[in-house]
Each structure stands twice: as C-alpha cells, then as structure tokens.
Design a protein around this motif. Sequence first.
Motif, PDB file in Angstrom:
ATOM      1  N   ARG A 219      50.070  22.671  21.535  1.00 49.58           N
ATOM      2  CA  ARG A 219      49.796  21.576  20.515  1.00 49.58           C
ATOM      3  C   ARG A 219      50.783  20.562  20.504  1.00 49.58           C
ATOM      4  NH1 ARG A 219      48.532  22.920  13.941  1.00 49.58           N
ATOM      5  NH2 ARG A 219      48.828  20.750  13.085  1.00 49.58           N
ATOM      6  N   TYR A 220      52.107  21.113  20.796  1.00 49.75           N
ATOM      7  CA  TYR A 220      53.296  20.253  20.440  1.00 49.75           C
ATOM      8  C   TYR A 220      54.047  19.780  21.676  1.00 49.75           C
ATOM      9  CZ  TYR A 220      52.952  21.928  15.784  1.00 49.75           C
ATOM     10  OH  TYR A 220      52.512  22.288  14.553  1.00 49.75           O
ATOM     11  N   GLN A 221      53.471  20.262  22.975  1.00 47.83           N
ATOM     12  CA  GLN A 221      54.150  19.822  24.184  1.00 47.83           C
ATOM     13  C   GLN A 221      55.851  20.167  24.009  1.00 47.83           C
ATOM     14  OE1 GLN A 221      51.580  17.245  23.131  1.00 47.83           O
ATOM     15  NE2 GLN A 221      50.437  18.901  23.858  1.00 47.83           N
ATOM     16  N   ASN A 222      56.506  19.316  24.392  1.00 54.13           N
ATOM     17  CA  ASN A 222      57.936  19.383  24.323  1.00 54.13           C
ATOM     18  C   ASN A 222      58.862  19.192  22.961  1.00 54.13           C
ATOM     19  OD1 ASN A 222      57.518  16.631  24.290  1.00 54.13           O
ATOM     20  ND2 ASN A 222      59.312  16.271  25.469  1.00 54.13           N
ATOM     21  N   LYS A 223      57.759  18.808  21.832  1.00 52.05           N
ATOM     22  CA  LYS A 223      58.459  18.580  20.632  1.00 52.05           C
ATOM     23  C   LYS A 223      58.466  19.992  19.673  1.00 52.05           C
ATOM     24  CE  LYS A 223      55.794  14.135  20.654  1.00 52.05           C
ATOM     25  NZ  LYS A 223      54.959  13.209  20.122  1.00 52.05           N
ATOM     26  N   ARG A 224      59.575  20.551  20.055  1.00 51.08           N
ATOM     27  CA  ARG A 224      59.759  21.955  19.259  1.00 51.08           C
ATOM     28  C   ARG A 224      60.265  21.464  17.836  1.00 51.08           C
ATOM     29  NH1 ARG A 224      64.383  25.819  21.284  1.00 51.08           N
ATOM     30  NH2 ARG A 224      63.421  26.285  23.044  1.00 51.08           N
ATOM     31  N   ALA A 225      60.857  20.421  17.630  1.00 47.01           N
ATOM     32  CA  ALA A 225      61.287  20.128  16.028  1.00 47.01           C
ATOM     33  C   ALA A 225      59.699  20.162  15.270  1.00 47.01           C
ATOM     34  CB  ALA A 225      62.179  19.042  16.389  1.00 47.01           C
ATOM     35  N   ASP A 226      58.848  19.208  15.964  1.00 44.74           N
ATOM     36  CA  ASP A 226      57.595  19.312  15.044  1.00 44.74           C
ATOM     37  C   ASP A 226      57.038  20.670  14.719  1.00 44.74           C
ATOM     38  OD1 ASP A 226      58.065  16.630  15.177  1.00 44.74           O
ATOM     39  OD2 ASP A 226      56.449  16.023  16.599  1.00 44.74           O
ATOM     40  N   TYR A 227      57.072  21.391  15.846  1.00 42.67           N
ATOM     41  CA  TYR A 227      56.763  22.872  15.289  1.00 42.67           C
ATOM     42  C   TYR A 227      57.465  23.720  14.390  1.00 42.67           C
ATOM     43  CZ  TYR A 227      56.806  28.035  16.741  1.00 42.67           C
ATOM     44  OH  TYR A 227      56.621  29.410  16.748  1.00 42.67           O
ATOM     45  N   ILE A 228      58.663  23.417  14.553  1.00 46.77           N
ATOM     46  CA  ILE A 228      59.600  23.978  13.500  1.00 46.77           C
ATOM     47  C   ILE A 228      59.257  23.450  12.105  1.00 46.77           C
ATOM     48  CG2 ILE A 228      61.917  24.106  12.774  1.00 46.77           C
ATOM     49  CD1 ILE A 228      62.801  24.389  16.038  1.00 46.77           C
ATOM     50  N   ASN A 229      59.125  22.315  12.035  1.00 49.99           N
ATOM     51  CA  ASN A 229      58.941  21.616  10.756  1.00 49.99           C
ATOM     52  C   ASN A 229      57.569  21.914   9.931  1.00 49.99           C
ATOM     53  OD1 ASN A 229      61.356  20.454  10.798  1.00 49.99           O
ATOM     54  ND2 ASN A 229      60.397  18.313  11.685  1.00 49.99           N
ATOM     55  N   ASN A 230      56.412  22.217  10.714  1.00 51.45           N
ATOM     56  CA  ASN A 230      55.341  22.850  10.280  1.00 51.45           C
ATOM     57  C   ASN A 230      55.181  24.304  10.341  1.00 51.45           C
ATOM     58  OD1 ASN A 230      53.953  20.292  10.261  1.00 51.45           O
ATOM     59  ND2 ASN A 230      53.283  20.116  12.265  1.00 51.45           N
ATOM     60  N   TRP A 231      56.211  24.921  10.857  1.00 50.58           N
ATOM     61  CA  TRP A 231      55.925  26.389  10.749  1.00 50.58           C
ATOM     62  C   TRP A 231      56.509  26.691   9.292  1.00 50.58           C
ATOM     63  CZ3 TRP A 231      60.718  29.481   9.824  1.00 50.58           C
ATOM     64  CH2 TRP A 231      60.150  30.944   9.960  1.00 50.58           C
ATOM     65  N   TRP A 232      57.235  26.148   8.516  1.00 51.70           N
ATOM     66  CA  TRP A 232      57.663  26.251   7.321  1.00 51.70           C
ATOM     67  C   TRP A 232      56.632  26.395   6.227  1.00 51.70           C
ATOM     68  CZ3 TRP A 232      62.154  28.275   6.521  1.00 51.70           C
ATOM     69  CH2 TRP A 232      63.558  27.837   7.441  1.00 51.70           C
ATOM     70  N   ARG A 233      55.495  25.648   6.721  1.00 48.86           N
ATOM     71  CA  ARG A 233      54.287  25.546   5.933  1.00 48.86           C
ATOM     72  C   ARG A 233      53.485  27.115   5.960  1.00 48.86           C
ATOM     73  NH1 ARG A 233      51.338  20.065   7.912  1.00 48.86           N
ATOM     74  NH2 ARG A 233      49.910  20.579   6.052  1.00 48.86           N
ATOM     75  N   VAL A 234      53.536  27.874   6.696  1.00 50.54           N
ATOM     76  CA  VAL A 234      52.894  29.123   6.896  1.00 50.54           C
ATOM     77  C   VAL A 234      53.757  30.444   6.586  1.00 50.54           C
ATOM     78  CG1 VAL A 234      51.273  28.041   8.076  1.00 50.54           C
ATOM     79  CG2 VAL A 234      53.030  29.176   9.280  1.00 50.54           C
ATOM     80  N   VAL A 235      55.076  30.033   6.347  1.00 51.78           N
ATOM     81  CA  VAL A 235      55.992  31.140   6.127  1.00 51.78           C
ATOM     82  C   VAL A 235      55.633  32.189   4.917  1.00 51.78           C
ATOM     83  CG1 VAL A 235      58.271  31.997   5.505  1.00 51.78           C
ATOM     84  CG2 VAL A 235      57.976  30.235   7.313  1.00 51.78           C
ATOM     85  N   ASP A 236      55.554  33.544   4.966  1.00 57.81           N
ATOM     86  CA  ASP A 236      55.167  34.365   3.934  1.00 57.81           C
ATOM     87  C   ASP A 236      56.385  34.802   3.190  1.00 57.81           C
ATOM     88  OD1 ASP A 236      54.180  36.049   2.149  1.00 57.81           O
ATOM     89  OD2 ASP A 236      52.883  37.307   3.867  1.00 57.81           O
ATOM     90  N   TRP A 237      56.771  34.111   2.133  1.00 57.59           N
ATOM     91  CA  TRP A 237      58.074  34.461   1.552  1.00 57.59           C
ATOM     92  C   TRP A 237      57.985  35.887   0.795  1.00 57.59           C
ATOM     93  CZ3 TRP A 237      62.213  32.754   3.326  1.00 57.59           C
ATOM     94  CH2 TRP A 237      62.485  31.369   3.800  1.00 57.59           C
ATOM     95  N   LYS A 238      56.988  36.319   0.636  1.00 52.01           N
ATOM     96  CA  LYS A 238      56.649  37.500  -0.125  1.00 52.01           C
ATOM     97  C   LYS A 238      57.034  38.662   0.722  1.00 52.01           C
ATOM     98  CE  LYS A 238      55.623  40.400  -3.501  1.00 52.01           C
ATOM     99  NZ  LYS A 238      55.635  41.702  -2.844  1.00 52.01           N
TER     100      LYS A 238
END
Length: 248
Positions: A219-238
């Motif tokens: 999905r992100y090719q070499n754009k690791r930063a974009d992957y990381i930024n979006n990853w926060w949207r699915v973090v299960d804090w509970k």
Amino acid sequence: MAPLTTRRKFLMNSAKAGIGLSVGTSLLSSCSLVKKTSYGADKLITGFQQQPLPYSYNSLSDAIDGATMEIHYTKHAAGYSANLQDAAKSEGVNMTQPLEETLRRVSKYSAKLRNNAGGHYNHELFWKLLSPNGGGEPGGKLAKAINNSFHSFDSFKTQFSEAAKNCFGSGWAWLVVDGDHQLRIGSTSGQDNPLMDVSEFKGVPIMGLDVWEHAYYLRYQNKRADYINNWWRVVDWKFIEDRYNAVV
C-alpha cells in the motif's frame, strides 16, 4: 490448539507461579512479570502456536489493506510459527512453557530459533495491539504514565513515530516498562525484541510496531512515515492499557 479448559488451567497455574522473565537487573529480575491472576497471564503469556486473528483481513483498512494483512499473517507470521516449533523440537525446548522463558535465554540457542522465536512473539503481540475500533488515546494509569514519561501524549506519539521511522532496515519500534517501572521507547533490528538477553534495549513490551517492508509495502511502497501515521488509527489502547496494568 489445546482445549479451552486446558489453556485456562495452564494460564492460571502459570500466573500463580509468578513467571519471572528476567531481563538483566531490570524489573523482571526482581519481581514477577505476571500478577497472580489469570488477568495478567492472559495479557502477557505467549505460546508457540499461531493464534487466529481477532478480526478479518480487511477490517483494518484505515491503516492496513486486506491483501497485506492476509500475506503478512498467512505467509510471514505462519512461517515464523512453523519454523520456531521445528527448531524448538530439534533443540529440546519445552514448548509447554511460555515462549517468554525461551526469549530471555535465547542466546543459548541457534540463529534459527532466535529469529523465528522473535518473529513469532513479535507478530502474536502485534495482531492483538490492533483493532477496527482502535485509535484515540489511552486512559487510566497508562495515560498518566505516558504523561509522566513523555510530558504529553502528543510528545509520546512523536517520539515513538520517530523511533519507528528511524529504525534502519527491518525491525520494530517498542514501548516497554523498564527495570525502574518507567516507560521507555526504543527499537530492535530484525525480529529481536526487548525480552531477549541478546538485546541492548530491554524491558517488558507494552506495544510494538512492525516496520519490516512486508508490513506496509503493497500500500505504501517506500513511504514508511505514511504507514506509521495511519497505524495510530487502529491501535487498541484498551489492550495496551491491560498489558501495562498487568506489569505494574
């Protein structure tokens, strides 16, 4: 997989025993990793077999596409689990004990076991840290600890994201509880993790982010930063709060 009653009995007995997963002179060498309840054991003990995903492949599409999830889980992670069990049999590892016990003395074993034990543990944790209903911010004691350690949640996110972005090559970014019961951010290369006796960065993992290219490249090719930024949207804090509470 063992019957539910057998697994529950194993978890409760392991918890009552107080599994001391030592990491040098840290927290784990001076007290039990697991609180003396099945609550703590359930959050902190890992077996040798791959567990089912708690969601569908495409349910994390806010951050990770379904094709990546399916390949990641059924190919990469499944391979780590199978290879770990093969190495464990060859090297006489007791697979009825938690995997964490093997990780804390992994230097005694082969590179095959080390790499696959790390890969299996890291991924088994990673899947549980994610949720289709994730995102937002943590609460309770974890929120207070993050504020104490990093001054604010936003500052924590920035520091963790930077650790993930700057992890050279393939590896993982981690949030751990260290020997002073403090939260720390760090990274490991390859499939190493902070429970391993060979790792320079040690602690009890509370949260980990996979930054191997296979985790995001479709999905992100070499754009690791974009992957990381979006990853926060699915973090299960509970789930992460529960892990933190089980340690401290």
